[in-house]
Each structure stands twice: as C-alpha cells, then as structure tokens.
Design an enzyme around this catalytic site. Structure first.
Site, PDB file in Angstrom:
ATOM      1  N   CYS A 193      13.190  -7.768  -5.438  1.00  0.00           N
ATOM      2  CA  CYS A 193      13.117  -8.969  -4.554  1.00  0.00           C
ATOM      3  C   CYS A 193      13.123 -10.352  -5.141  1.00  0.00           C
ATOM      4  O   CYS A 193      13.988 -11.065  -4.435  1.00  0.00           O
ATOM      5  CB  CYS A 193      11.503  -9.060  -3.894  1.00  0.00           C
ATOM      6  SG  CYS A 193      10.234  -8.532  -5.416  1.00  0.00           S
TER       7      CYS A 193
ATOM      8  N   GLN B 283       5.144 -14.878  -8.463  1.00  0.00           N
ATOM      9  CA  GLN B 283       5.373 -13.716  -7.445  1.00  0.00           C
ATOM     10  C   GLN B 283       3.828 -13.308  -6.832  1.00  0.00           C
ATOM     11  O   GLN B 283       2.836 -13.221  -7.431  1.00  0.00           O
ATOM     12  CB  GLN B 283       5.764 -12.527  -8.324  1.00  0.00           C
ATOM     13  CG  GLN B 283       7.150 -12.798  -8.797  1.00  0.00           C
ATOM     14  CD  GLN B 283       7.768 -11.651  -9.443  1.00  0.00           C
ATOM     15  OE1 GLN B 283       8.416 -11.542 -10.544  1.00  0.00           O
ATOM     16  NE2 GLN B 283       7.801 -10.431  -8.791  1.00  0.00           N
TER      17      GLN B 283
ATOM     18  N   ARG C 118       2.568 -12.977 -11.811  1.00  0.00           N
ATOM     19  CA  ARG C 118       1.830 -12.816 -10.447  1.00  0.00           C
ATOM     20  C   ARG C 118       0.754 -13.887 -10.355  1.00  0.00           C
ATOM     21  O   ARG C 118       0.116 -14.230 -11.331  1.00  0.00           O
ATOM     22  CB  ARG C 118       1.083 -11.626 -10.708  1.00  0.00           C
ATOM     23  CG  ARG C 118       0.631 -10.961  -9.382  1.00  0.00           C
ATOM     24  CD  ARG C 118       1.429 -10.208  -8.430  1.00  0.00           C
ATOM     25  NE  ARG C 118       2.190  -8.878  -8.823  1.00  0.00           N
ATOM     26  CZ  ARG C 118       3.301  -8.866  -8.417  1.00  0.00           C
ATOM     27  NH1 ARG C 118       3.803  -9.234  -7.322  1.00  0.00           N
ATOM     28  NH2 ARG C 118       3.641  -7.254  -8.862  1.00  0.00           N
TER      29      ARG C 118
ATOM     30  N   HIS D   4       7.447 -15.166  -2.557  1.00  0.00           N
ATOM     31  CA  HIS D   4       7.554 -15.603  -4.162  1.00  0.00           C
ATOM     32  C   HIS D   4       8.246 -16.907  -4.183  1.00  0.00           C
ATOM     33  O   HIS D   4       9.267 -17.279  -3.605  1.00  0.00           O
ATOM     34  CB  HIS D   4       8.662 -14.457  -4.829  1.00  0.00           C
ATOM     35  CG  HIS D   4       8.180 -13.078  -4.744  1.00  0.00           C
ATOM     36  ND1 HIS D   4       6.974 -12.745  -4.910  1.00  0.00           N
ATOM     37  CD2 HIS D   4       8.747 -11.950  -5.130  1.00  0.00           C
ATOM     38  CE1 HIS D   4       6.675 -11.339  -5.097  1.00  0.00           C
ATOM     39  NE2 HIS D   4       7.883 -10.970  -5.186  1.00  0.00           N
TER      40      HIS D   4
HETATM   41  P1  NAP Z   1       3.246   0.990   0.621  1.00  0.00           P
HETATM   42  O1  NAP Z   1       2.859   0.070   1.625  1.00  0.00           O
HETATM   43  O2  NAP Z   1       2.331   1.711  -0.330  1.00  0.00           O
HETATM   44  O3  NAP Z   1       4.067   2.360   1.453  1.00  0.00           O
HETATM   45  C1  NAP Z   1       4.540   3.422   1.000  1.00  0.00           C
HETATM   46  C2  NAP Z   1       3.894   4.762   1.709  1.00  0.00           C
HETATM   47  O4  NAP Z   1       2.547   4.839   1.451  1.00  0.00           O
HETATM   48  C3  NAP Z   1       3.880   4.725   3.217  1.00  0.00           C
HETATM   49  O5  NAP Z   1       4.983   4.798   3.829  1.00  0.00           O
HETATM   50  C4  NAP Z   1       2.905   5.769   3.618  1.00  0.00           C
HETATM   51  O6  NAP Z   1       3.502   7.053   3.536  1.00  0.00           O
HETATM   52  C5  NAP Z   1       1.863   5.758   2.419  1.00  0.00           C
HETATM   53  N1  NAP Z   1       0.382   5.412   2.858  1.00  0.00           N
HETATM   54  C6  NAP Z   1      -0.604   5.612   2.410  1.00  0.00           C
HETATM   55  N2  NAP Z   1      -1.439   4.936   2.936  1.00  0.00           N
HETATM   56  C7  NAP Z   1      -1.074   4.029   3.527  1.00  0.00           C
HETATM   57  C8  NAP Z   1      -1.524   2.943   4.322  1.00  0.00           C
HETATM   58  N3  NAP Z   1      -2.988   2.824   4.534  1.00  0.00           N
HETATM   59  N4  NAP Z   1      -0.949   2.095   5.092  1.00  0.00           N
HETATM   60  C9  NAP Z   1       0.611   2.272   5.124  1.00  0.00           C
HETATM   61  N5  NAP Z   1       1.103   3.260   4.398  1.00  0.00           N
HETATM   62  C10 NAP Z   1       0.340   4.204   3.598  1.00  0.00           C
HETATM   63  O7  NAP Z   1       4.673   0.842  -0.283  1.00  0.00           O
HETATM   64  P2  NAP Z   1       5.619  -0.521   0.041  1.00  0.00           P
HETATM   65  O8  NAP Z   1       4.872  -1.832  -0.604  1.00  0.00           O
HETATM   66  O9  NAP Z   1       6.166  -0.709   1.419  1.00  0.00           O
HETATM   67  O10 NAP Z   1       7.007  -0.116  -0.992  1.00  0.00           O
HETATM   68  C11 NAP Z   1       7.622   1.053  -0.781  1.00  0.00           C
HETATM   69  C12 NAP Z   1       8.887   1.011  -1.888  1.00  0.00           C
HETATM   70  O11 NAP Z   1       9.531  -0.114  -1.616  1.00  0.00           O
HETATM   71  C13 NAP Z   1       8.395   1.042  -3.189  1.00  0.00           C
HETATM   72  O12 NAP Z   1       9.364   1.868  -3.828  1.00  0.00           O
HETATM   73  C14 NAP Z   1       8.501  -0.415  -3.704  1.00  0.00           C
HETATM   74  O13 NAP Z   1       8.702  -0.352  -4.972  1.00  0.00           O
HETATM   75  C15 NAP Z   1       9.601  -0.912  -2.747  1.00  0.00           C
HETATM   76  N6  NAP Z   1       9.754  -2.288  -2.741  1.00  0.00           N
HETATM   77  C16 NAP Z   1       8.459  -2.871  -2.227  1.00  0.00           C
HETATM   78  C17 NAP Z   1       8.575  -4.025  -2.180  1.00  0.00           C
HETATM   79  C18 NAP Z   1       7.302  -5.116  -1.777  1.00  0.00           C
HETATM   80  O14 NAP Z   1       7.497  -5.948  -1.720  1.00  0.00           O
HETATM   81  N7  NAP Z   1       6.286  -4.291  -1.320  1.00  0.00           N
HETATM   82  C19 NAP Z   1       9.731  -5.152  -2.164  1.00  0.00           C
HETATM   83  C20 NAP Z   1      10.880  -4.460  -2.510  1.00  0.00           C
HETATM   84  C21 NAP Z   1      10.754  -2.803  -2.836  1.00  0.00           C
HETATM   85  P3  NAP Z   1       3.014   8.264   4.739  1.00  0.00           P
HETATM   86  O15 NAP Z   1       3.207   7.567   5.978  1.00  0.00           O
HETATM   87  O16 NAP Z   1       4.249   9.183   4.689  1.00  0.00           O
HETATM   88  O17 NAP Z   1       1.748   8.692   4.460  1.00  0.00           O
END
Ligand code: NAP
Length: 372
Positions: free
Chosen positions: A135, A162, A268, A275
């Site tokens: 990001c 961040q 952070r 950010h």
């Molecule tokens: P996240 O919110 O933790 O979501 C990932 C998965 O966790 C969901 O698809 C879901 O899968 C599961 N999950 C379990 N409990 C949940 C809940 N209460 N609410 C929603 N989902 C839940 O992860 P993320 O931040 O989107 O990041 C995903 C990927 O993108 C990572 O590899 C991260 O490094 C990358 N990334 C993140 C960001 C960022 O700003 N956060 C930026 C760039 C890249 P199921 O539906 O299959 O259970």
C-alpha cells in the site's frame, strides 16, 4: 464473458473491492463466482450473478473452471492453493492482494496509472499472475509519478505514518477499543477543568503500561503511542515493510537491479484508514524550482490533489481524515530542504484500502475484460 472467481471477498480488502466494483457496474462485464474458505454452500453476495451459492475455495476442480481467480484471502491461502493449481494445469489469470507472489519471476505488480503498458504486454506475452503491490509503495509512486516521468528522482527516503487498517479489521477495532479504555481512565478528570494536567497524564501513562488495554492484535498500545515496527525483521535491520519499499517500487517501474534507491522507517500510528508519508527526495536537477516541481507533481496523474504549503490548506486537505474513502492522492508541504537545492521534501496522504489495495485490482479486472 470472463468467468471470474472471488476468494476473500468479505475481508477488508475484498469488501472494499466489492463496493468499488458495484459502484462501477463491473459485475455486468463478468461472470462472477464466489468462494469461501469457511462457508462452503453458504449464501454468496448478490451481484447479479447466476450462482448464488458459495463454492469451496479449496476445491481445485471448481477453480479450474475459471478464467480468472481474484483472491484477497491472504498469503497463506495463496501459498496453499498455487502449487495445487499449477499441478492441475490451471492456465487462467491469478490476481492476488497478498504479498506471497509479488517477487516471483512469473508475476507482475499492478498499478496501472504507472505501469499500464507493462500489464497489457504481460497479458499478451502470457503472464498469468498479477499481484497488488504494498500500500505505501503504490501511494508513494502515485504521489511522485510526475517527477518519475521526468527522471528527476535519484533516491527517496520515506517516513511513513501508517493507519491501523493496514493490519486488518481486528486491528482497527483494537485501536478504537484502546481509545475507549484510555478515555474511561480520565473521563471525569477531563470534564473538570481544574484537574491538574499531570494527573491526567499520569492516569493515561499508567493505562498504557497496564494490561487493561487490549493489545492482542498490535502487541502494544497504539492509542496515545506510535509503533516503529511493521511486519517481520529482515537480516539487514530493516522491517519487511521497509524492505518492500525499494524492491516493489522498482518492479512496478520495470527497473532492473533496484536502480531507484528507496529506504526509510515504516511506523504505525493511530490513524484509522489512510496512510501518510513524509518523503525526502534527492533530485537529479538542483536548478528546478518549487513552482516547476508543483506543476510536474500535478501533471503526474488525475488523482493527485496538490495542497498549497500553508497551514489552513494543510490542516483541511492534507490529512488522513480528508482523503478517507476517496481516490485522492493528496500531496503538499512541498519545499526545498536546507540541505541543498537538490533536496525536496513533501508530505502525501492516500486511502490505503482504495489505491493501496482494492482499486488496482478492480482496474486490473477491467483491463483483463478488455485485453485477455
Ligand atoms: P481480512 O480482513 O482478515 O480478510 C481475510 C479473510 O478472513 C476473509 O476473506 C474471510 O475469509 C476471513 N474472515 C474471518 N473472519 C472474518 C470476519 N469477521 N470478517 C471478514 N472476514 C473474515 O484480510 P485483509 O485485510 O482484507 O487482507 C487480505 C490480504 O490482502 C492479505 O494478504 C493482506 O496482506 C493483503 N493486503 C491487505 C491490505 C490492507 O490494507 N488490509 C492492503 C494490501 C494488501 P472467509 O470468508 O473465507 O472465511
């Protein structure tokens, strides 16, 4: 119609991606299929697609039916599923928000306002893996793209501020919960204007050092604090977040041997969604004026929003709160440093869930619809 499977659509990046795709009517251009790692057979989100049931994200046979897999599920899922897809002969596109495959030789990093031609050539030449970039890297490159286009940048030192959202949904909740505990510890004293400020300070300091503050996700208090460590350690003393700055920026720009030197500290802070970064840039040309630099920054791309270097504009338009939920890349505090005419300072802010995560993926799907 391109048959596109979505994994990780309900996570943080995934749900922002869904929202942006709906707003742009993108689901009308594809045949969407939704998967889950935890709710196979459950109800898929309604995006006008034929299949309304969630398929199993670990079912390789089902994935083989797709032209394109889009995953925002995380690196563990990618590490698990990719070898299986390769063994099964998957020949479609794999679009990934995680960092798992970013540095693979057979992947391209996506940030089309910067590397559109690289992406389209990749599609023509058989590249099948497209990864969203880190990001802060995406936001920095968009902010300085006007200077990069004119080959004015010798090196960049970035000091990041961040937001909690970069660490995930649970971390955002934890920051707000920490603020709540902190407030409760001094609430009455705050209302009483005669309370000595040192008593308030003492109460907050005690809370920050106590186990009353929830720290399960950050591992430390973020409210009332800053954390100068993001991700794991690298051997050279950098954190992985800091390491990504140079390697990913150079890959996006198509530069070999990390020609563009980038380093800094990734920190952070208690901002929630967007950010910020303070950049020190060593210019290749010391004769270029701040006015000319302003013109070049503005011409970089249509999302740059230049903020004049004064207090009212800075406080109103150059803050995380001012860009949250927008595609704006705010750039301000532009000035030459006392270090010399070839040292430029600037501050930039962007929504890390949009340009920093979901938007490049949304736009890549659109490019695939047109070029695949
Ligand atoms: P996240 O919110 O933790 O979501 C990932 C998965 O966790 C969901 O698809 C879901 O899968 C599961 N999950 C379990 N409990 C949940 C809940 N209460 N609410 C929603 N989902 C839940 O992860 P993320 O931040 O989107 O990041 C995903 C990927 O993108 C990572 O590899 C991260 O490094 C990358 N990334 C993140 C960001 C960022 O700003 N956060 C930026 C760039 C890249 P199921 O539906 O299959 O259970």
């Amino acid at each position: 119609m391109l048959r596109v499977g979505f994994i990780g659509w309900r996570g943080m990046v995934g749900s922002v991606l869904m929202k942006r795709m709906q707003a742009n009517n993108d689901f009308k251009k594809i045949d969407a299929v939704f998967f889950s790692t935890s709710d196979k057979g459950g109800k898929a989100p309604e995006m006008g697609q034929k299949n309304t049931t969630l398929l199993d994200a670990y079912d390789v046979k089902a994935l083989l039916n797709l032209d394109c897999i889009v995953t925002a599920q995380g690196g563990d899922y990618t590490d698990f599923i990719m070898p299986k897809l390769k063994d099964a002969g998957f020949s479609g596109f794999f679009v990934d928000a995680s960092s798992a495959l970013r540095m693979s030789e057979d992947s391209l990093l996506i940030l089309d306002p910067i590397n559109y031609n690289q992406i389209v050539n990749g599609i023509k030449n058989g590249t099948r893996i497209y990864c969203g970039s880190n990001c802060t890297v995406s936001l920095m490159l968009l902010a300085i793209s006007g200077l990069l286009k004119h080959d004015l940048v010798e090196w960049v030192n970035s000091q990041t501020y961040q937001a909690a959202s970069g660490a995930g949904a649970n971390n955002m909740r934890e920051l707000i919960a920490q603020c709540g505990v902190m407030y409760s510890s001094v609430g009455k004293n705050l209302e009483d204007k005669t309370t000595n400020i040192l008593d308030i300070d003492q109460a907050v300091s005690e809370i920050l050092g106590s186990d009353k503050l929830p720290t399960q996700y950050f591992g430390a208090p973020l409210a009332g604090n800053v954390l100068p460590w993001i991700d794991k350690a690298m051997e050279n003393g950098q954190t992985k977040e800091e390491w990504k700055g140079m390697v990913e920026a150079n890959k996006i720009l198509g530069l070999v041997s990390n020609t563009l030197k980038i380093d800094g500290n990734c920190v952070r802070v208690g901002s929630l969604r967007s950010h910020s970064q303070a950049l020190t840039i060593k210019l290749r040309d010391s004769n270029i004026s701040v006015n000319e630099i302003e013109g070049l920054i503005k011409s970089g791309n249509e999302w740059v929003r230049f903020v004049p270097n004064n207090k009212p504009d800075t406080l109103k338009y150059l803050t995380p709160a001012s860009v949250n939920g927008t595609l704006d890349i705010a750039v301000g505090r532009v000035r030459k440093l006392n270090l010399g005419e070839d040292y430029l300072s600037m501050f930039t802010v962007g929504d890390q869930l949009l340009w920093g995560a979901a938007e490049p993926i949304r736009r890549l799907i659109d490019i695939l619809v047109k070029h695949a």
